[in-house]
Design a protein around this motif. Structure first.
Motif, PDB file in Angstrom:
ATOM      1  N   GLY A 210       0.794  -1.220   0.000  1.00 27.04           N
ATOM      2  CA  GLY A 210       0.000   0.000   0.000  1.00 27.04           C
ATOM      3  C   GLY A 210       0.829   1.274   0.000  1.00 27.04           C
ATOM      4  O   GLY A 210       0.306   2.369   0.181  1.00 27.04           O
ATOM      5  N   LYS A 211       2.130   1.139  -0.213  1.00 27.18           N
ATOM      6  CA  LYS A 211       3.011   2.309  -0.205  1.00 27.18           C
ATOM      7  C   LYS A 211       2.817   3.151  -1.461  1.00 27.18           C
ATOM      8  O   LYS A 211       2.530   2.633  -2.537  1.00 27.18           O
ATOM      9  N   LYS A 212       3.027   4.426  -1.287  1.00 26.74           N
ATOM     10  CA  LYS A 212       2.980   5.350  -2.419  1.00 26.74           C
ATOM     11  C   LYS A 212       4.007   4.906  -3.463  1.00 26.74           C
ATOM     12  O   LYS A 212       5.154   4.613  -3.139  1.00 26.74           O
ATOM     13  N   GLY A 213       3.576   4.829  -4.697  1.00 31.40           N
ATOM     14  CA  GLY A 213       4.475   4.443  -5.778  1.00 31.40           C
ATOM     15  C   GLY A 213       4.567   2.952  -6.015  1.00 31.40           C
ATOM     16  O   GLY A 213       5.194   2.520  -6.980  1.00 31.40           O
ATOM     17  N   SER A 214       3.940   2.139  -5.170  1.00 32.09           N
ATOM     18  CA  SER A 214       4.066   0.695  -5.345  1.00 32.09           C
ATOM     19  C   SER A 214       3.345   0.211  -6.599  1.00 32.09           C
ATOM     20  O   SER A 214       3.754  -0.783  -7.206  1.00 32.09           O
ATOM     21  N   GLY A 215       2.293   0.916  -7.007  1.00 35.24           N
ATOM     22  CA  GLY A 215       1.617   0.548  -8.247  1.00 35.24           C
ATOM     23  C   GLY A 215       2.539   0.696  -9.448  1.00 35.24           C
ATOM     24  O   GLY A 215       2.602  -0.179 -10.310  1.00 35.24           O
ATOM     25  N   GLU A 216       3.269   1.809  -9.470  1.00 40.69           N
ATOM     26  CA  GLU A 216       4.219   2.030 -10.571  1.00 40.69           C
ATOM     27  C   GLU A 216       5.378   1.026 -10.520  1.00 40.69           C
ATOM     28  O   GLU A 216       5.836   0.565 -11.561  1.00 40.69           O
ATOM     29  N   ARG A 217       5.811   0.711  -9.309  1.00 40.20           N
ATOM     30  CA  ARG A 217       6.898  -0.266  -9.191  1.00 40.20           C
ATOM     31  C   ARG A 217       6.445  -1.633  -9.684  1.00 40.20           C
ATOM     32  O   ARG A 217       7.183  -2.324 -10.399  1.00 40.20           O
ATOM     33  N   ALA A 218       5.230  -2.036  -9.325  1.00 40.40           N
ATOM     34  CA  ALA A 218       4.699  -3.322  -9.789  1.00 40.40           C
ATOM     35  C   ALA A 218       4.553  -3.310 -11.312  1.00 40.40           C
ATOM     36  O   ALA A 218       4.897  -4.291 -11.989  1.00 40.40           O
ATOM     37  N   GLU A 219       4.073  -2.193 -11.839  1.00 36.27           N
ATOM     38  CA  GLU A 219       3.909  -2.079 -13.287  1.00 36.27           C
ATOM     39  C   GLU A 219       5.259  -2.141 -14.007  1.00 36.27           C
ATOM     40  O   GLU A 219       5.370  -2.707 -15.102  1.00 36.27           O
ATOM     41  N   HIS A 220       6.295  -1.613 -13.383  1.00 34.64           N
ATOM     42  CA  HIS A 220       7.649  -1.690 -13.945  1.00 34.64           C
ATOM     43  C   HIS A 220       8.065  -3.158 -14.120  1.00 34.64           C
ATOM     44  O   HIS A 220       8.574  -3.546 -15.168  1.00 34.64           O
ATOM     45  N   PHE A 221       7.818  -3.968 -13.076  1.00 38.17           N
ATOM     46  CA  PHE A 221       8.171  -5.392 -13.179  1.00 38.17           C
ATOM     47  C   PHE A 221       7.307  -6.101 -14.218  1.00 38.17           C
ATOM     48  O   PHE A 221       7.785  -6.987 -14.938  1.00 38.17           O
ATOM     49  N   LEU A 222       6.045  -5.715 -14.338  1.00 37.93           N
ATOM     50  CA  LEU A 222       5.175  -6.293 -15.360  1.00 37.93           C
ATOM     51  C   LEU A 222       5.715  -5.978 -16.752  1.00 37.93           C
ATOM     52  O   LEU A 222       5.741  -6.853 -17.630  1.00 37.93           O
TER      53      LEU A 222
ATOM     54  N   VAL B 258       9.213 -16.732 -18.625  1.00 36.90           N
ATOM     55  CA  VAL B 258       8.540 -15.573 -18.042  1.00 36.90           C
ATOM     56  C   VAL B 258       7.415 -15.174 -18.982  1.00 36.90           C
ATOM     57  O   VAL B 258       7.649 -14.678 -20.078  1.00 36.90           O
ATOM     58  N   LYS B 259       6.203 -15.448 -18.536  1.00 37.46           N
ATOM     59  CA  LYS B 259       5.027 -15.086 -19.326  1.00 37.46           C
ATOM     60  C   LYS B 259       4.008 -14.468 -18.376  1.00 37.46           C
ATOM     61  O   LYS B 259       3.519 -15.135 -17.465  1.00 37.46           O
ATOM     62  N   PRO B 260       3.714 -13.177 -18.559  1.00 37.48           N
ATOM     63  CA  PRO B 260       2.694 -12.572 -17.705  1.00 37.48           C
ATOM     64  C   PRO B 260       1.390 -13.362 -17.811  1.00 37.48           C
ATOM     65  O   PRO B 260       1.016 -13.804 -18.895  1.00 37.48           O
ATOM     66  N   ASP B 261       0.737 -13.548 -16.682  1.00 41.08           N
ATOM     67  CA  ASP B 261      -0.526 -14.266 -16.665  1.00 41.08           C
ATOM     68  C   ASP B 261      -1.588 -13.415 -15.986  1.00 41.08           C
ATOM     69  O   ASP B 261      -1.347 -12.257 -15.652  1.00 41.08           O
ATOM     70  N   VAL B 262      -2.743 -13.983 -15.792  1.00 38.72           N
ATOM     71  CA  VAL B 262      -3.846 -13.259 -15.167  1.00 38.72           C
ATOM     72  C   VAL B 262      -3.445 -12.754 -13.783  1.00 38.72           C
ATOM     73  O   VAL B 262      -3.810 -11.640 -13.397  1.00 38.72           O
ATOM     74  N   ILE B 263      -2.679 -13.537 -13.062  1.00 36.95           N
ATOM     75  CA  ILE B 263      -2.219 -13.130 -11.723  1.00 36.95           C
ATOM     76  C   ILE B 263      -1.331 -11.894 -11.839  1.00 36.95           C
ATOM     77  O   ILE B 263      -1.440 -10.964 -11.041  1.00 36.95           O
ATOM     78  N   SER B 264      -0.473 -11.872 -12.837  1.00 45.47           N
ATOM     79  CA  SER B 264       0.425 -10.719 -13.037  1.00 45.47           C
ATOM     80  C   SER B 264      -0.366  -9.435 -13.199  1.00 45.47           C
ATOM     81  O   SER B 264      -0.110  -8.433 -12.505  1.00 45.47           O
ATOM     82  N   TYR B 265      -1.314  -9.450 -14.111  1.00 42.28           N
ATOM     83  CA  TYR B 265      -2.090  -8.236 -14.391  1.00 42.28           C
ATOM     84  C   TYR B 265      -2.991  -7.866 -13.206  1.00 42.28           C
ATOM     85  O   TYR B 265      -3.100  -6.690 -12.849  1.00 42.28           O
ATOM     86  N   SER B 266      -3.621  -8.854 -12.599  1.00 38.92           N
ATOM     87  CA  SER B 266      -4.490  -8.585 -11.442  1.00 38.92           C
ATOM     88  C   SER B 266      -3.703  -7.995 -10.282  1.00 38.92           C
ATOM     89  O   SER B 266      -4.190  -7.107  -9.576  1.00 38.92           O
ATOM     90  N   THR B 267      -2.497  -8.479 -10.097  1.00 35.01           N
ATOM     91  CA  THR B 267      -1.669  -7.995  -8.997  1.00 35.01           C
ATOM     92  C   THR B 267      -1.271  -6.541  -9.205  1.00 35.01           C
ATOM     93  O   THR B 267      -1.253  -5.747  -8.257  1.00 35.01           O
ATOM     94  N   VAL B 268      -0.968  -6.176 -10.436  1.00 35.87           N
ATOM     95  CA  VAL B 268      -0.626  -4.777 -10.721  1.00 35.87           C
ATOM     96  C   VAL B 268      -1.846  -3.886 -10.492  1.00 35.87           C
ATOM     97  O   VAL B 268      -1.726  -2.796  -9.911  1.00 35.87           O
ATOM     98  N   ILE B 269      -3.007  -4.354 -10.893  1.00 35.51           N
ATOM     99  CA  ILE B 269      -4.238  -3.590 -10.630  1.00 35.51           C
ATOM    100  C   ILE B 269      -4.409  -3.412  -9.124  1.00 35.51           C
ATOM    101  O   ILE B 269      -4.709  -2.308  -8.649  1.00 35.51           O
ATOM    102  N   ASN B 270      -4.199  -4.475  -8.359  1.00 39.84           N
ATOM    103  CA  ASN B 270      -4.308  -4.393  -6.896  1.00 39.84           C
ATOM    104  C   ASN B 270      -3.294  -3.415  -6.309  1.00 39.84           C
ATOM    105  O   ASN B 270      -3.604  -2.688  -5.370  1.00 39.84           O
TER     106      ASN B 270
END
Length: 146
Positions: free
Chosen positions: A97-109, A125-137
Motif C-alpha cells: 500500500g506504499k505510495k508508488g508501489s503501483g508504478e513499481r509493480a507495473e515496472h516489473f510487469l 517468463v510469461k505474464p498471466d492473469v495473476i500478473s495483471y491482477s496484482t498490478v491492478i491491486n
C-alpha cells in the motif's frame, strides 16, 4: 531449510531465510559449487516477504528480484527469474500500500512483457492473469503516485 523458513508465519522469518541465502551465496563464491542458490530459493524468500506483512517487505522483495536479475545477466542461468518470482514480488508491492508501489509493480510487469516478447514461451517468463491482477491491486491499494 530456506523453503521451510520462508513458509513460516513467524515474525522476521523472511529475513532469516534471506540470511541463509546470503550464506549460500558466500559459500558458493568461496568455491562450494553445490551451494549455488537457484530461482526456487530466491522465489521462496520473495514469496515469504510478500506474505510477511512487514513494513519493508516490498522493498526487500524488490531488492531480491533485482539481485536475481543482475546475477542472471552476469551468466548465472539457475537464478533466472520466472513468472512465479515476478508475481510474488508484485504481490509484495500490492500488499504494501506504499505510495508508488503501483508504478513499481507495473515496472516489473513491463519487464515480464519485454522478456516474453523477446524470448517467447521458452523464456520461462510469461505474464498471466495473476500478473495483471496484482498490478491492478497494487494501484488500487493506494500504491499510485499523487
Amino acid at each position: 531449510v530456506v523453503n521451510a523458513a520462508a513458509r513460516s508465519r513467524e515474525p522476521k522469518c523472511a529475513d532469516w531465510a534471506a540470511s541463509i541465502l546470503e550464506r549460500m551465496e558466500h559459500l558458493y563464491n568461496a568455491g562450494h559449487k553445490e551451494m549455488q542458490p537457484d530461482a526456487l530459493t530466491f522465489g521462496a524468500i520473495i514469496n515469504a516477504y510478500a506474505n510477511s506483512g512487514e513494513e519493508d517487505a516490498s522493498d526487500r522483495a524488490a531488492q531480491l528480484l533485482q539481485h536475481m536479475e543482475s546475477l542472471y545477466q552476469f551468466g548465472y542461468e539457475g537464478v533466472k527469474p520466472n513468472t512465479f518470482v515476478y508475481n510474488s514480488c508484485m504481490n509484495a508491492l500490492a500488499k504494501s500500500g506504499k505510495k508508488g508501489s503501483g508504478e513499481r509493480a507495473e515496472h516489473f510487469l513491463k519487464i515480464m512483457e519485454q522478456m516474453y516478447e523477446e524470448q517467447g514461451e521458452d523464456g520461462g517468463v510469461k505474464p498471466d492473469v495473476i500478473s495483471y491482477s496484482t498490478v491492478i491491486n497494487a494501484h488500487a491499494n493506494g500504491g499510485g503516485e499523487d
